[in-house]
Write a protein that holds these residues in place. Structure first.
Motif, PDB file in Angstrom:
ATOM      1  N   VAL A 129       0.813  -1.217   0.000  1.00 51.74           N
ATOM      2  CA  VAL A 129       0.000   0.000   0.000  1.00 51.74           C
ATOM      3  C   VAL A 129       0.852   1.274   0.000  1.00 51.74           C
ATOM      4  O   VAL A 129       0.362   2.334  -0.405  1.00 51.74           O
ATOM      5  N   TRP A 130       2.095   1.186   0.439  1.00 50.04           N
ATOM      6  CA  TRP A 130       2.959   2.367   0.420  1.00 50.04           C
ATOM      7  C   TRP A 130       3.226   2.843  -1.003  1.00 50.04           C
ATOM      8  O   TRP A 130       3.665   3.990  -1.219  1.00 50.04           O
ATOM      9  N   LEU A 131       2.948   1.992  -1.988  1.00 50.57           N
ATOM     10  CA  LEU A 131       3.121   2.395  -3.383  1.00 50.57           C
ATOM     11  C   LEU A 131       2.149   3.509  -3.769  1.00 50.57           C
ATOM     12  O   LEU A 131       2.418   4.271  -4.711  1.00 50.57           O
ATOM     13  N   LYS A 132       1.033   3.615  -3.086  1.00 49.27           N
ATOM     14  CA  LYS A 132       0.038   4.647  -3.401  1.00 49.27           C
ATOM     15  C   LYS A 132       0.610   6.051  -3.214  1.00 49.27           C
ATOM     16  O   LYS A 132       0.607   6.854  -4.159  1.00 49.27           O
ATOM     17  N   PRO A 133       1.101   6.413  -2.010  1.00 51.90           N
ATOM     18  CA  PRO A 133       1.696   7.750  -1.874  1.00 51.90           C
ATOM     19  C   PRO A 133       2.960   7.922  -2.713  1.00 51.90           C
ATOM     20  O   PRO A 133       3.239   9.031  -3.185  1.00 51.90           O
TER      21      PRO A 133
END
Length: 281
Positions: free
Chosen positions: A159-163
């Motif tokens: 999910v850190w790929l989103k920011p």
């Protein structure tokens, strides 16, 4: 500008500014109440944080404090903090509710813009004249689109790929050049459709400047939201569960409060010793 209301030059006065600060503080004291949520950076905390900053923005512009460098420096960090909370709050909403409907998007945009649009019409001023609302609107849309397009990425380790994606795209749009020209930025914001919303006095320079100052604030908010979300749900963290709430340990509260005070003191020293806006920015 409309001729319906008188126009006057603002002369900053520390007396007027002080009275405004005291008035805002009294409102806060009168409206004091205990927080009903114990989770780290919960909705009540972030809403109050944003409320104090919005009052600060109004006072700042009302008394014409933009020429006073220490106040300007603090307002600058307030703007960055508000955009940080935009990324933080909307990430948590979309990640938990997974509601990406047009109705949800339109509701938020209406809530952000309704009074500013009325003000633009009343005062016959361009949208960018009230720069903070265009910033809030733009970064909400960017967070919304990021969460919508990456909604299938749900693994905790991904999910850190989103920011990261949002930060990369914005960096490319604002800083990316070819042959010395930023064609992508101009194509997106300086065309016949977008220019009425992003230009001021016939130029998008102001938008390029203000948007670039806090280019990664919303992404940072999303990243912190990921960390806080995982932290609040972790049974092995320094947060203990009590009737569905998360409660910080006294030691951690003291540590965070002490660290915050140190940061405030350091930043206050920077604000009072900074010599010019370009350096401060």
């Amino acid at each position: 500008r409309t001729r319906l209301f008188f126009d006057t030059q603002k002369e900053f006065s520390w007396m007027n500014f002080g009275v405004g600060v005291i008035a805002i503080s009294l409102i806060g004291i009168i409206r004091w109440e205990n927080c009903k949520q114990d989770a780290v950076l919960n909705r009540q905390q972030t809403s109050e944080w944003k409320g104090w900053m919005q009052l600060s923005f109004l006072l700042y512009h009302y008394v014409g404090a933009s020429k006073v460098l220490p106040i300007y420096v603090f307002i600058r960090v307030f703007v960055a903090a508000f955009l940080f909370l935009t990324g933080y709050g909307h990430y948590l909403y979309f990640a938990s509710k997974r509601e990406f409907s047009f109705r949800r998007c339109a509701t938020v945009l209406f809530r952000i813009n309704i009074f500013t649009v009325l003000l633009c019409v009343t005062m016959n001023e361009p949208y960018q004249a009230y720069y903070f609302i265009p910033l809030s609107t733009f970064w909400f849309i960017m967070v919304y689109l990021t969460m919508l397009l990456t909604r299938k990425i749900v693994h905790p380790n991904l999910v850190w790929l989103k920011p990261a994606l949002l930060s990369f795209v914005m960096e490319f749009v604002w800083r990316g050049t070819y042959d010395g020209q930023n064609f992508l930025f101009d194509s997106l914001f300086n065309n016949s459709v977008a220019a009425p919303f992003f230009s001021l006095n016939g130029s998008v320079h102001e938008w390029r400047f203000r948007g670039g100052l806090d280019l990664h604030a919303a992404s940072a908010g999303m990243l912190v939201a990921i960390v806080v979300q995982r932290y609040n749900s972790s049974p092995n963290s320094a947060v203990s569960s009590h009737k569905g709430k998360s409660k910080l340990t006294p030691a951690l509260v003291l540590l965070l409060a002490s660290a915050s005070m140190v940061v405030v003191v350091i930043y206050s020293y920077f604000a009072t010793t900074c010599l010019s806006k370009p350096v401060c920015n």
